[in-house]
Design an enzyme around this catalytic site. Structure first.
Site, PDB file in Angstrom:
ATOM      1  N   CYS A  24       0.837  -1.206   0.000  1.00 24.84           N
ATOM      2  CA  CYS A  24       0.000   0.000   0.000  1.00 24.84           C
ATOM      3  C   CYS A  24       0.871   1.255   0.000  1.00 24.84           C
ATOM      4  CB  CYS A  24      -0.961  -0.009   1.189  1.00 24.84           C
ATOM      5  SG  CYS A  24      -2.405  -1.062   0.892  1.00 24.84           S
ATOM      6  N   CYS A 127      -3.026  -4.494   7.476  1.00 24.85           N
ATOM      7  CA  CYS A 127      -2.918  -3.164   6.866  1.00 24.85           C
ATOM      8  C   CYS A 127      -4.215  -2.363   7.065  1.00 24.85           C
ATOM      9  CB  CYS A 127      -2.607  -3.317   5.392  1.00 24.85           C
ATOM     10  SG  CYS A 127      -2.635  -1.771   4.484  1.00 24.85           S
ATOM     11  N   CYS A 130      -5.678  -1.726   2.950  1.00 28.13           N
ATOM     12  CA  CYS A 130      -6.149  -2.845   2.120  1.00 28.13           C
ATOM     13  C   CYS A 130      -6.745  -3.965   2.981  1.00 28.13           C
ATOM     14  CB  CYS A 130      -5.048  -3.362   1.212  1.00 28.13           C
ATOM     15  SG  CYS A 130      -3.738  -4.243   2.060  1.00 28.13           S
ATOM     16  N   ASP A 363     -49.723 -20.644 -31.976  1.00 26.54           N
ATOM     17  CA  ASP A 363     -50.548 -21.047 -30.842  1.00 26.54           C
ATOM     18  C   ASP A 363     -50.306 -22.524 -30.537  1.00 26.54           C
ATOM     19  OD1 ASP A 363     -51.586 -18.534 -30.614  1.00 26.54           O
ATOM     20  OD2 ASP A 363     -53.358 -18.966 -31.846  1.00 26.54           O
TER      21      ASP A 363
HETATM   22 ZN    ZN Z   1      -2.187  -2.699   2.374  1.00 26.79          ZN
END
Ligand code: ZN
Length: 548
Positions: A24, A127, A130, A363
């Protein structure tokens, strides 16, 4: 070597302190080198720590020297972590020897960095952004799980696209973290656009695509494919992260059908665009709070795009509806044209379901003879998508031997686009019929021959009573192009008709209480009724005929 610049240092420091994982951190530093994400995350973390440690030691030096020394530092770290024997069981353990091995003047800084990522005894640090997706759900174990699901479905495919559905609160956490970084950016006048931040989804795919491909024996994992493998990731612990947005931005969250929660990713993104930074910071912690558990991945869903099959069918039975006939949820006839055709096709393509369409419909008591009526079927989620011409021929044979009530011809795989050919201009096409007519008044052969000379007779047809429950009330003009008669006995004759598609034949014959004008009763000046009706041909030049 991480593609980071001197200006990234305060951001890296800040993100690590906030509890961001290494990947991240790379995302928020807008690192778009895919390989950087594929490296083991503990190596990246070590490098990041070395990178920021450098800042503190090299304060008196100019930035150029600092970068050089970072490079050296990274090299030595690379060497250290490349030893497999050193691989420790946890991130925490990984950090300690590195800190201990560090030269004494660096020890303090290293310890600070270790503390910065909040790794406490007996606690794994998930984290804050995330929620562990880029830590725990991006590895070979996950790739194996995905590959197993694909193999279990026994799909036939050349390539696949990997899609991932993330919990909506990830956007909230991403936004909080972005505001956290933005403060730093403003202070140091480092500008970075939120759009440049690499998305979790993107990083996930960069890491996983190769791993999944490997598990499936080298199948290409691409961005566009007919075959989609979807991974759904959830994190119930933090679902409430989104809730404050409902009161801050109520018009973004309207209840919709088929959605379990109003907090869809789309709605959350929209709300985050609307809410001011000040308001956001008032209701949500910045940086986001530390979660205790990691995200979990749900069942892997595989989906192959529809395959379309077309052909023409005959119907030889006067007690078979085209589609299942249900009245108040109860079945009236044991089978239907579409079911008789679909059964073998579904099993050949191993599809989950189908949608049937045709050029008009007859039909339940009407037969369809001649070359038959064009039809097409969309096969949903077919596990098999390719059949050779020979196999299609065999499939057609299987359908035709399975029932004597119907027969198909020209069975072929078509494109979705080609399928629309069947519907376009449907009203302009012509259809031919044969009707068995009863007359109340006795007739002689000569009484009906005048009908053979009638050409292009325009009818005004008010929506028939029998279809009024499903079609809007209207007067429709239809043309009978030509007719011919075949005398049978004093009360019966066969009437052949060539008409514009959409003409109601039964109503033309009995008049439908005067709702169709002119009608056969008026022409013959007696009550007439229709006893049997056959469709002789449907003049739609699609699908192309296949030579026997
Ligand atoms: Zn992360």
């Amino acid at each position: 070597m991480l593609p980071l610049k001197e200006k990234d240092k305060p951001i890296v420091q800040k993100l690590l302190s906030a509890g961001c994982c290494a990947r991240c951190v790379l995302r928020f530093c807008c690192v778009s080198v895919q390989a950087a994400y594929r490296r083991p995350q503990h190596e990246t973390l070590k490098e990041l720590q070395a990178f920021i440690r450098d800042t503190e030691n090299d304060k008196p030096q100019d930035s150029e020297t600092a970068v050089e020394s970072t490079e050296e530092n990274n090299k030595s770290h690379d060497a250290a972590v490349s030893e497999p024997a050193e691989d420790p069981p946890s991130k925490r353990a990984k950090l300690e020897p590195s800190a201990a091995d560090a030269p004494s003047e660096e020890a303090a800084a290293a310890a600070a960095a270790a503390a910065a990522v909040k790794l406490k005894d007996g606690e794994s640090s998930v984290c804050v952004v995330c929620l562990g997706i880029l830590q725990e759900l991006c590895d070979t174990t996950q790739a194996v799980k995905i590959a197993e699901a694909v193999k279990a479905g026994k799909y036939e495919f050349d390539t696949l696209v990997l899609s991932v559905s993330l919990p909506a609160q990830l956007c909230v956490r991403e936004h909080s973290c972005w505001l956290h970084v933005k403060k730093e950016s403003r202070e140091k006048s480092v500008a970075a656009d939120k759009d440049d931040v690499i998305q979790v989804k993107e990083a996930f795919k960069w890491i996983m695509q190769g791993l999944v491909s490997k598990e499936l024996g080298g199948v290409a994992v691409v961005t566009r494919s007919l075959f989609e493998v979807a991974v759904e990731i959830t994190h119930p612990e933090t679902d409430a992260d989104c809730h404050f947005l409902a009161s801050t931005c109520p018009d973004c969250f309207k209840p919709t059908k088929n959605k379990q929660s109003v907090f869809t990713r789309m709605a959350v993104v929209k709300a985050l665009e609307k809410v001011s930074d000040a308001k956001f910071l008032k209701h949500y912690p910045c940086p986001p709070a530390q979660p205790t558990s990691c995200c979990s991945s749900q069942d892997v869903q595989c989906l192959h795009v529809s395959v379309f099959v077309a052909g023409r069918y005959n119907k030889f039975c006067r007690s078979l509806p085209q589609t299942p006939w249900l009245i108040d949820g109860e079945r009236r006839m044991e089978s239907s044209v579409e079911e008789l055709i679909a059964a073998s096709i579904l099993s050949s393509f191993r599809a989950d379901g189908f949608n049937f369409s045709s050029s008009g419909r007859e039909d339940v008591d009407v037969r369809t003879l001649g070359n038959g009526r064009p039809f097409a079927m969309e096969l949903l989620n077919p596990h098999r998508s390719r059949l050779s011409k020979v196999e299609m021929k065999q499939l057609q044979e299987t359908i035709n031997t399975s029932s004597d009530k119907i027969r198909v011809r020209d069975l072929q795989i078509v494109t979705k686009e080609a399928m629309s050919r069947m519907k376009e201009g449907e009203e302009e096409k012509t259809k031919s019929y044969t009707a068995l007519i009863w007359t109340q008044k006795p007739i002689e052969k000569d009484d009906i021959t005048f009908i053979d000379d009638i050409k292009d007779l325009t009818l005004d047809q008010k929506t028939p009573l029998r279809v009024l429950h499903r079609r809007a009330l209207a007067v429709r003009q239809r043309v009978i192009h030509s007719m011919n008669t075949r005398f049978l006995d004093s009360h019966h004759f066969y009437l052949g008709l060539k008409t514009q598609a959409g003409t109601y034949i039964k109503e033309f014959v009995h008049g439908d209480f005067g709702r169709t004008k002119p009608n056969l009763c008026q022409l013959l000046k007696t009550d007439t009724d229709i006893l049997e009706l056959d469709v002789e041909s449907v003049d739609v030049d699609w699908p192309p005929s296949i030579p026997e």
